[in-house]
Design a protein around this motif. Structure first.
Motif, PDB file in Angstrom:
ATOM      1  N   LEU A 111      28.900 -31.625  60.288  1.00 22.54           N
ATOM      2  CA  LEU A 111      29.612 -31.834  59.034  1.00 22.54           C
ATOM      3  C   LEU A 111      30.948 -31.112  59.122  1.00 22.54           C
ATOM      4  O   LEU A 111      31.006 -29.932  59.452  1.00 22.54           O
ATOM      5  CB  LEU A 111      28.804 -31.301  57.840  1.00 22.54           C
ATOM      6  CG  LEU A 111      29.447 -31.488  56.468  1.00 22.54           C
ATOM      7  CD1 LEU A 111      29.631 -32.973  56.140  1.00 22.54           C
ATOM      8  CD2 LEU A 111      28.589 -30.813  55.398  1.00 22.54           C
ATOM      9  N   TYR A 112      32.004 -31.853  58.834  1.00 22.65           N
ATOM     10  CA  TYR A 112      33.367 -31.342  58.902  1.00 22.65           C
ATOM     11  C   TYR A 112      34.000 -31.393  57.516  1.00 22.65           C
ATOM     12  O   TYR A 112      33.613 -32.206  56.676  1.00 22.65           O
ATOM     13  CB  TYR A 112      34.191 -32.189  59.885  1.00 22.65           C
ATOM     14  CG  TYR A 112      33.599 -32.164  61.268  1.00 22.65           C
ATOM     15  CD1 TYR A 112      33.950 -31.166  62.168  1.00 22.65           C
ATOM     16  CD2 TYR A 112      32.651 -33.096  61.651  1.00 22.65           C
ATOM     17  CE1 TYR A 112      33.372 -31.114  63.429  1.00 22.65           C
ATOM     18  CE2 TYR A 112      32.061 -33.047  62.912  1.00 22.65           C
ATOM     19  CZ  TYR A 112      32.424 -32.052  63.798  1.00 22.65           C
ATOM     20  OH  TYR A 112      31.854 -31.995  65.027  1.00 22.65           O
ATOM     21  N   ALA A 113      34.988 -30.551  57.286  1.00 24.53           N
ATOM     22  CA  ALA A 113      35.664 -30.509  55.998  1.00 24.53           C
ATOM     23  C   ALA A 113      36.266 -31.869  55.647  1.00 24.53           C
ATOM     24  O   ALA A 113      36.261 -32.289  54.493  1.00 24.53           O
ATOM     25  CB  ALA A 113      36.742 -29.433  56.001  1.00 24.53           C
ATOM     26  N   ASP A 114      36.750 -32.587  56.661  1.00 22.82           N
ATOM     27  CA  ASP A 114      37.344 -33.909  56.465  1.00 22.82           C
ATOM     28  C   ASP A 114      37.531 -34.546  57.839  1.00 22.82           C
ATOM     29  O   ASP A 114      37.196 -33.952  58.866  1.00 22.82           O
ATOM     30  CB  ASP A 114      38.675 -33.815  55.703  1.00 22.82           C
ATOM     31  CG  ASP A 114      39.637 -32.781  56.302  1.00 22.82           C
ATOM     32  OD1 ASP A 114      39.630 -32.562  57.535  1.00 22.82           O
ATOM     33  OD2 ASP A 114      40.386 -32.173  55.515  1.00 22.82           O
ATOM     34  N   LEU A 117      32.044 -27.331  59.385  1.00 25.35           N
ATOM     35  CA  LEU A 117      31.202 -26.663  58.394  1.00 25.35           C
ATOM     36  C   LEU A 117      29.773 -26.463  58.884  1.00 25.35           C
ATOM     37  O   LEU A 117      29.155 -25.433  58.613  1.00 25.35           O
ATOM     38  CB  LEU A 117      31.203 -27.459  57.091  1.00 25.35           C
ATOM     39  CG  LEU A 117      32.588 -27.778  56.516  1.00 25.35           C
ATOM     40  CD1 LEU A 117      32.453 -28.621  55.260  1.00 25.35           C
ATOM     41  CD2 LEU A 117      33.371 -26.498  56.267  1.00 25.35           C
ATOM     42  N   GLU A 145      32.990 -34.632  49.764  1.00 24.51           N
ATOM     43  CA  GLU A 145      32.771 -33.381  50.484  1.00 24.51           C
ATOM     44  C   GLU A 145      32.432 -33.641  51.942  1.00 24.51           C
ATOM     45  O   GLU A 145      31.291 -33.848  52.293  1.00 24.51           O
ATOM     46  CB  GLU A 145      31.651 -32.548  49.845  1.00 24.51           C
ATOM     47  CG  GLU A 145      32.043 -31.897  48.553  1.00 24.51           C
ATOM     48  CD  GLU A 145      31.727 -32.777  47.366  1.00 24.51           C
ATOM     49  OE1 GLU A 145      31.344 -33.936  47.558  1.00 24.51           O
ATOM     50  OE2 GLU A 145      31.869 -32.290  46.241  1.00 24.51           O
ATOM     51  N   GLY A 146      33.423 -33.678  52.765  1.00 18.84           N
ATOM     52  CA  GLY A 146      33.204 -33.678  54.195  1.00 18.84           C
ATOM     53  C   GLY A 146      33.110 -35.025  54.866  1.00 18.84           C
ATOM     54  O   GLY A 146      33.103 -36.078  54.243  1.00 18.84           O
TER      55      GLY A 146
END
Length: 106
Positions: free
Chosen positions: A60-63, A41, A3-4
């Protein structure tokens, strides 16, 4: 856990005037992030207790692709170009999630 993609950035600012100007730069940058970055995020600026000349960013990023998209945005490029004049130092820590709870996307 996948997750992230996250990072923590610690900025040490030169003085109180630099801190004020840096905070203004952050506010402008955050508006761009809120409007144009669905893959970002969480992007929070913190002042550590007892350290008025320090700012800590939690991101925090999705990916990784969402982070790369963030870095390519005009508001981020502006922030990166302007921030140096206010800084005494910067530390970046990239984070790999191994366990935790992530809020559901709306």
């Amino acid at each position: 856990m996948s997750e992230g993609f996250g990072l923590v950035v610690r900025f040490s600012l030169r003085d109180q005037g630099a801190a004020k100007a840096f905070d203004e730069l952050c506010a402008i940058t955050l508006e761009g992030i809120k409007q144009a970055e669905p893959g970002t995020l969480t992007y929070v600026v913190h002042v550590p207790e007892g350290e008025p000349l320090v700012r800590v960013f939690y991101e925090l990023y999705a990916d990784r692709q969402a982070f790369d998209a963030h870095e390519a945005q005009p508001h981020t490029k502006h922030f990166l170009a302007q921030r140096e004049q206010y800084l005494a130092g910067v530390e970046v820590t990239f984070l790999e999630a191994i366990a935790g709870k992530v809020a559901a996307l709306q």
